[in-house]
Design a protein around this motif. Structure first.
Motif, PDB file in Angstrom:
ATOM      1  N   TYR A   1     -39.694  28.931 -31.493  1.00  0.00           N
ATOM      2  CA  TYR A   1     -38.322  28.998 -31.006  1.00  0.00           C
ATOM      3  C   TYR A   1     -37.930  30.466 -31.012  1.00  0.00           C
ATOM      4  CZ  TYR A   1     -38.354  24.081 -32.312  1.00  0.00           C
ATOM      5  OH  TYR A   1     -38.688  22.765 -32.431  1.00  0.00           O
ATOM      6  N   CYS A   2     -37.570  30.988 -29.869  1.00  0.00           N
ATOM      7  CA  CYS A   2     -37.127  32.383 -29.865  1.00  0.00           C
ATOM      8  C   CYS A   2     -36.075  32.577 -28.793  1.00  0.00           C
ATOM      9  CB  CYS A   2     -38.311  33.327 -29.656  1.00  0.00           C
ATOM     10  SG  CYS A   2     -38.968  33.400 -28.003  1.00  0.00           S
ATOM     11  N   PHE A   3     -35.382  33.704 -28.868  1.00  0.00           N
ATOM     12  CA  PHE A   3     -34.572  34.090 -27.720  1.00  0.00           C
ATOM     13  C   PHE A   3     -34.904  35.516 -27.375  1.00  0.00           C
ATOM     14  CE2 PHE A   3     -31.622  35.308 -31.106  1.00  0.00           C
ATOM     15  CZ  PHE A   3     -31.034  36.468 -30.633  1.00  0.00           C
ATOM     16  N   ALA A   4     -34.669  35.873 -26.134  1.00  0.00           N
ATOM     17  CA  ALA A   4     -35.053  37.196 -25.669  1.00  0.00           C
ATOM     18  C   ALA A   4     -33.996  37.729 -24.711  1.00  0.00           C
ATOM     19  CB  ALA A   4     -36.413  37.117 -24.959  1.00  0.00           C
TER      20      ALA A   4
ATOM     21  N   LEU B   1     -43.959  22.174 -39.679  1.00  0.00           N
ATOM     22  CA  LEU B   1     -43.763  21.713 -38.305  1.00  0.00           C
ATOM     23  C   LEU B   1     -44.380  22.694 -37.309  1.00  0.00           C
ATOM     24  CD1 LEU B   1     -40.069  20.413 -38.414  1.00  0.00           C
ATOM     25  CD2 LEU B   1     -42.142  19.057 -38.123  1.00  0.00           C
ATOM     26  N   ARG B   2     -44.200  23.975 -37.583  1.00  0.00           N
ATOM     27  CA  ARG B   2     -44.741  24.989 -36.664  1.00  0.00           C
ATOM     28  C   ARG B   2     -46.261  24.922 -36.609  1.00  0.00           C
ATOM     29  NH1 ARG B   2     -41.292  30.054 -35.293  1.00  0.00           N
ATOM     30  NH2 ARG B   2     -39.187  29.360 -35.786  1.00  0.00           N
ATOM     31  N   LYS B   3     -46.867  24.623 -37.744  1.00  0.00           N
ATOM     32  CA  LYS B   3     -48.332  24.503 -37.764  1.00  0.00           C
ATOM     33  C   LYS B   3     -48.778  23.248 -37.026  1.00  0.00           C
ATOM     34  CE  LYS B   3     -50.826  26.811 -41.328  1.00  0.00           C
ATOM     35  NZ  LYS B   3     -51.519  26.730 -42.583  1.00  0.00           N
TER      36      LYS B   3
ATOM     37  N   HIS C   1     -44.526  25.379 -26.999  1.00  0.00           N
ATOM     38  CA  HIS C   1     -45.763  25.389 -27.772  1.00  0.00           C
ATOM     39  C   HIS C   1     -46.466  26.717 -27.520  1.00  0.00           C
ATOM     40  CE1 HIS C   1     -45.570  21.229 -28.914  1.00  0.00           C
ATOM     41  NE2 HIS C   1     -45.537  20.819 -27.678  1.00  0.00           N
ATOM     42  N   ILE C   2     -47.218  27.185 -28.506  1.00  0.00           N
ATOM     43  CA  ILE C   2     -48.096  28.329 -28.298  1.00  0.00           C
ATOM     44  C   ILE C   2     -49.517  27.892 -28.670  1.00  0.00           C
ATOM     45  CG2 ILE C   2     -46.489  30.270 -28.507  1.00  0.00           C
ATOM     46  CD1 ILE C   2     -47.045  30.309 -31.481  1.00  0.00           C
ATOM     47  N   ALA C   3     -50.494  28.615 -28.147  1.00  0.00           N
ATOM     48  CA  ALA C   3     -51.883  28.260 -28.447  1.00  0.00           C
ATOM     49  C   ALA C   3     -52.168  28.564 -29.913  1.00  0.00           C
ATOM     50  CB  ALA C   3     -52.818  29.063 -27.553  1.00  0.00           C
ATOM     51  N   PRO C   4     -52.599  27.554 -30.685  1.00  0.00           N
ATOM     52  CA  PRO C   4     -52.911  27.828 -32.091  1.00  0.00           C
ATOM     53  C   PRO C   4     -54.152  28.713 -32.202  1.00  0.00           C
ATOM     54  CG  PRO C   4     -53.485  25.555 -31.513  1.00  0.00           C
ATOM     55  CD  PRO C   4     -52.824  26.144 -30.309  1.00  0.00           C
ATOM     56  N   SER C   5     -54.186  29.547 -33.212  1.00  0.00           N
ATOM     57  CA  SER C   5     -55.378  30.363 -33.461  1.00  0.00           C
ATOM     58  C   SER C   5     -56.514  29.431 -33.879  1.00  0.00           C
ATOM     59  CB  SER C   5     -55.096  31.361 -34.590  1.00  0.00           C
ATOM     60  OG  SER C   5     -54.868  30.628 -35.777  1.00  0.00           O
TER      61      SER C   5
ATOM     62  N   ASP D   1     -57.099  23.170 -36.391  1.00  0.00           N
ATOM     63  CA  ASP D   1     -57.328  21.897 -37.049  1.00  0.00           C
ATOM     64  C   ASP D   1     -56.036  21.195 -37.456  1.00  0.00           C
ATOM     65  OD1 ASP D   1     -59.651  20.540 -37.198  1.00  0.00           O
ATOM     66  OD2 ASP D   1     -59.706  20.643 -39.406  1.00  0.00           O
ATOM     67  N   SER D   2     -55.002  21.970 -37.830  1.00  0.00           N
ATOM     68  CA  SER D   2     -53.738  21.339 -38.248  1.00  0.00           C
ATOM     69  C   SER D   2     -52.860  20.967 -37.060  1.00  0.00           C
ATOM     70  CB  SER D   2     -52.935  22.268 -39.177  1.00  0.00           C
ATOM     71  OG  SER D   2     -53.515  23.494 -39.342  1.00  0.00           O
ATOM     72  N   CYS D   3     -53.272  21.336 -35.845  1.00  0.00           N
ATOM     73  CA  CYS D   3     -52.421  21.094 -34.668  1.00  0.00           C
ATOM     74  C   CYS D   3     -52.743  19.724 -34.057  1.00  0.00           C
ATOM     75  CB  CYS D   3     -52.657  22.197 -33.639  1.00  0.00           C
ATOM     76  SG  CYS D   3     -51.786  21.917 -32.108  1.00  0.00           S
ATOM     77  N   ILE D   4     -51.707  18.923 -33.848  1.00  0.00           N
ATOM     78  CA  ILE D   4     -51.952  17.551 -33.368  1.00  0.00           C
ATOM     79  C   ILE D   4     -52.456  17.510 -31.925  1.00  0.00           C
ATOM     80  CG2 ILE D   4     -50.287  16.453 -34.953  1.00  0.00           C
ATOM     81  CD1 ILE D   4     -48.457  16.132 -32.460  1.00  0.00           C
ATOM     82  N   PHE D   5     -52.389  18.628 -31.211  1.00  0.00           N
ATOM     83  CA  PHE D   5     -52.841  18.646 -29.812  1.00  0.00           C
ATOM     84  C   PHE D   5     -54.266  19.160 -29.669  1.00  0.00           C
ATOM     85  CE2 PHE D   5     -48.226  19.367 -29.869  1.00  0.00           C
ATOM     86  CZ  PHE D   5     -47.813  18.236 -29.184  1.00  0.00           C
TER      87      PHE D   5
END
Ligand SMILES: C[S@@+](CC[C@H](N)C(=O)[O-])C[C@H]1O[C@@H](n2cnc3c(N)ncnc32)[C@H](O)[C@@H]1O
Length: 287
Positions: free
Chosen positions: A278-281, A270-272, A178-182, A187-191
């Motif tokens: 999801y990333c790789f580094a 879903l991302r919102k 998860h990342i912190a929503p702006s 508002d669209s984030c369920i958390f």
């Protein structure tokens, strides 16, 4: 599946240890639907088998692409491995896997899995807080799965330094977090009700932005939430920019945001909703 591993797994499926099979039934499986025979799995028909799980397939396909199909013999660490499903799937590819789980209740399921698949000598688990990992004690890994874990930590920046320590220049780090929503997306984030306002933390004199997440607000007692943090009541969710920055300063200088795992419109939604990334580094430019 790696051919040698396939023979081992099919051998176990066709001649299962009935006593251990009964032990699986006594446990409460919360997420990983792991096959135990040709017809029996930890969670039955409730969810797809772990091998058919979309995220698992994305990880496997990306790894095969990056490693040109040569997965056997690589060393992988699966952080916060829960019930051991991702570790099991990776071991079936012939990879040497260490799953790390900090919650005893979950670790016991991993031990049961290991005992059941004891002929998979490349599948191993340790019970530890991931904050205690080090190269000196645990060595270095070619692949790191950091799935569903970073957002359970109170200092993700310092944990990325640990990831730097246990990897080499060509290692691949998978991050599902998860990342912190702006403020605009909150508002669209369920958390949203468990997240603080945006704030700044300093680490190594660099500023990082994010929100505190209350790990146990919904539970009377956090210890019965099998997915939660094990050693901190609050976790720090980094913003997208701050996560990229902390990976960068932590030594992972090539960061690839992965889209296309789902239908793309559904993925945007879903991302919102979950504020998920999801990333790789990698440390080197491997592509
Ligand atoms: C949301 S679950 C993710 C499980 C799995 N990695 C996946 O993606 O399916 C988080 C897991 O990390 C474990 N965990 C949380 N904090 C941890 C820590 N500091 N050290 C080790 N494990 C931890 C939890 O017990 C839980 O099993």
């Amino acid at each position: 599946m790696d051919n040698k591993m396939k023979d081992i797994v099919l051998g176990i499926w066709d001649n299962p240890n009935e006593l251990l099979l009964a032990e699986f039934k006594k446990k409460n499986w919360t997420s990983h639907n792991i096959p135990l025979t040709r017809t029996i799995s930890t969670m039955g028909d409730a969810v797809p088998l772990i091998g058919n799980d979309r995220r698992m397939q994305i990880i496997k396909n990306t790894l095969r692409f990056l490693k040109k199909g040569e997965l056997s013999g690589l060393k992988l660490i699966d952080l916060g491995c829960l019930e051991g499903g991702l570790s099991f799937e990776m071991a079936c590819e012939g990879i040497n896997v260490v799953g790390v789980e900090g919650r005893v209740l979950n670790y016991e399921k991993c031990v049961l899995l290991k005992n059941y698949y004891s002929d998979l000598s490349n599948l191993n688990f340790i019970c530890s807080d991931v904050k205690k990992l080090s190269k000196n004690e645990h060595g270095v890994f070619d692949i790191v799965l950091c799935c569903g874990l970073l957002y359970h930590l109170d200092n993700p920046m310092s944990f990325i330094d640990i990831l730097d320590d246990i990897t080499h220049d060509d290692s691949i780090l998978f991050l599902d977090t998860h990342i912190a929503p702006s403020d605009m997306d909150l508002d669209s984030c369920i958390f949203k009700n468990d997240l603080s306002h945006f704030l700044e933390l300093k680490y190594n004199n660099i500023s990082y932005e994010g929100r505190w997440y209350d790990e146990y607000s919904k539970e009377a007692n956090g210890s019965d939430n099998e997915w939660a943090a094990v050693s901190n009541p609050k976790s720090f969710w980094l913003s997208f920019d701050s996560l990229v920055k902390s990976l960068y300063y932590g030594g992972f200088r090539r960061i690839y945001n992965m889209y296309g795992g789902f239908d793309i419109e559904q993925e945007f939604e879903l991302r919102k909703k979950y504020s998920r990334l999801y990333c790789f580094a990698t440390k080197n430019n491997i592509i």
